[in-house]
Scaffold this motif. Structure first.
Motif, PDB file in Angstrom:
ATOM      1  N   UNK A  48       0.854  -1.188   0.000  1.00 49.97           N
ATOM      2  CA  UNK A  48       0.000   0.000   0.000  1.00 49.97           C
ATOM      3  C   UNK A  48       0.889   1.237   0.000  1.00 49.97           C
ATOM      4  N   UNK A  49       0.367   2.318  -0.572  1.00 46.70           N
ATOM      5  CA  UNK A  49       1.048   3.611  -0.572  1.00 46.70           C
ATOM      6  C   UNK A  49       0.061   4.638  -0.024  1.00 46.70           C
ATOM      7  N   UNK A  50       0.509   5.434   0.940  1.00 45.55           N
ATOM      8  CA  UNK A  50      -0.348   6.457   1.542  1.00 45.55           C
ATOM      9  C   UNK A  50       0.476   7.708   1.831  1.00 45.55           C
ATOM     10  N   UNK A  51      -0.236   8.785   2.117  1.00 50.71           N
ATOM     11  CA  UNK A  51       0.400  10.019   2.566  1.00 50.71           C
ATOM     12  C   UNK A  51       0.083  10.188   4.043  1.00 50.71           C
ATOM     13  N   UNK A  52       1.140  10.338   4.856  1.00 52.14           N
ATOM     14  CA  UNK A  52       0.988  10.551   6.296  1.00 52.14           C
ATOM     15  C   UNK A  52       1.735  11.833   6.640  1.00 52.14           C
ATOM     16  N   UNK A  53       1.053  12.747   7.282  1.00 48.12           N
ATOM     17  CA  UNK A  53       1.665  14.009   7.700  1.00 48.12           C
ATOM     18  C   UNK A  53       2.361  14.709   6.536  1.00 48.12           C
ATOM     19  N   UNK A  96       6.149 -12.157   2.128  1.00 44.90           N
ATOM     20  CA  UNK A  96       5.486 -12.442   3.393  1.00 44.90           C
ATOM     21  C   UNK A  96       4.815 -11.162   3.886  1.00 44.90           C
ATOM     22  N   UNK A  97       3.507 -11.107   3.699  1.00 43.89           N
ATOM     23  CA  UNK A  97       2.750  -9.906   4.072  1.00 43.89           C
ATOM     24  C   UNK A  97       2.545  -9.813   5.575  1.00 43.89           C
ATOM     25  N   UNK A  98       2.851 -10.865   6.311  1.00 37.88           N
ATOM     26  CA  UNK A  98       2.799 -10.839   7.764  1.00 37.88           C
ATOM     27  C   UNK A  98       4.050 -10.236   8.376  1.00 37.88           C
ATOM     28  N   UNK A 133      -4.646  -8.234  -3.400  1.00 36.01           N
ATOM     29  CA  UNK A 133      -5.817  -7.510  -2.880  1.00 36.01           C
ATOM     30  C   UNK A 133      -6.436  -8.283  -1.722  1.00 36.01           C
ATOM     31  N   UNK A 134      -6.522  -9.587  -1.868  1.00 36.86           N
ATOM     32  CA  UNK A 134      -7.100 -10.429  -0.809  1.00 36.86           C
ATOM     33  C   UNK A 134      -6.227 -10.412   0.451  1.00 36.86           C
ATOM     34  N   UNK A 135      -4.912 -10.540   0.283  1.00 38.46           N
ATOM     35  CA  UNK A 135      -4.004 -10.541   1.428  1.00 38.46           C
ATOM     36  C   UNK A 135      -4.040  -9.208   2.173  1.00 38.46           C
ATOM     37  N   UNK A 136      -4.003  -8.121   1.440  1.00 34.20           N
ATOM     38  CA  UNK A 136      -4.038  -6.801   2.066  1.00 34.20           C
ATOM     39  C   UNK A 136      -5.355  -6.615   2.820  1.00 34.20           C
ATOM     40  N   UNK A 137      -6.428  -7.144   2.273  1.00 29.54           N
ATOM     41  CA  UNK A 137      -7.727  -7.047   2.940  1.00 29.54           C
ATOM     42  C   UNK A 137      -7.749  -7.696   4.314  1.00 29.54           C
ATOM     43  N   UNK A 138      -6.951  -8.753   4.505  1.00 25.52           N
ATOM     44  CA  UNK A 138      -6.921  -9.435   5.800  1.00 25.52           C
ATOM     45  C   UNK A 138      -6.329  -8.559   6.899  1.00 25.52           C
ATOM     46  N   UNK A 139      -5.307  -7.787   6.597  1.00 27.87           N
ATOM     47  CA  UNK A 139      -4.627  -7.019   7.644  1.00 27.87           C
ATOM     48  C   UNK A 139      -4.879  -5.514   7.546  1.00 27.87           C
ATOM     49  N   UNK A 140      -5.653  -5.080   6.558  1.00 29.23           N
ATOM     50  CA  UNK A 140      -5.904  -3.652   6.354  1.00 29.23           C
ATOM     51  C   UNK A 140      -6.532  -2.947   7.550  1.00 29.23           C
TER      52      UNK A 140
END
Length: 180
Positions: A48-53, A96-98, A133-140
């Motif tokens: 994922x890519x986001x903008x924080x502060x 490993x997304x974990x 998309x499925x993996x990210x959905x688990x920990x999002x």
């Protein structure tokens, strides 16, 4: 594990075009590093890519070609030759997304390819994108909590995010974050 000769077309402004599913070269922090131990360059999956502060950040998943039972959990495997080529990988690789880190896109641990001036070496395609998309959905939901805690704080190093356990609904029951 890394094939830098077949990097996807990128621009000098890779930070503005980075998207989930991109594969980047990154010096991933070593867990419990001792004296003289340094981060190992490895392929990492952009989750994922986001903008924080006001700063663009990426959530990166750990990449390894090891076939051991360590570092398992929420894996995405790239092992078909055509997929490996699109991802810029020389060996079959597990992401490993974990085990992941949250980093600012101007972090010096991104390793630039000489040919492209970018750390981006490839990109997921086809069914691998669906799996991501499925993996990210688990920990999002828990990742959203980490992002919320970081809002208003001063981020000055990679934040290691380790998913420890998961309940029956697929949500992480414990998610820790620490600044290196």
């Amino acid at each position: 594990m890394l094939d830098t000769s077949n990097a996807v077309a990128t621009t000098v402004e890779w930070q503005t075009t980075l998207i989930p599913g991109d594969i980047v070269r990154f010096a991933f922090p070593i867990r419990n590093a001792g004296p003289g131990m340094s981060a190992k360059p490895r392929p990492c999956l952009v989750l994922e890519v986001r903008t924080i502060n006001g700063h663009r950040c990426a959530w990166l998943g750990y990449g390894t070609s090891a076939t051991t039972t360590s570092n398992q959990g929420y894996e995405l495997r790239v092992n078909h030759p055509a997929d490996m080529q699109k991802c810029g990988l020389e060996k079959p690789t597990r992401f490993v997304c974990g085990r992941c880190v949250l980093v600012l896109l101007d972090c010096p641990d991104f390793l630039m390819c000489k040919e492209t001036g970018s750390p981006v070496i490839g990109r997921l395609s086809g069914s691998l994108v669906t799996r991501l998309v499925r993996l990210v959905g688990f920990v999002k939901p828990d990742l959203d909590d980490v992002f919320a805690r970081l809002r208003g704080s001063d981020i000055w190093g990679p934040v290691a995010i380790q998913v420890h356990r998961h309940n029956r609904r697929g949500r992480a029951s414990h998610l820790s974050g620490s600044v290196r």
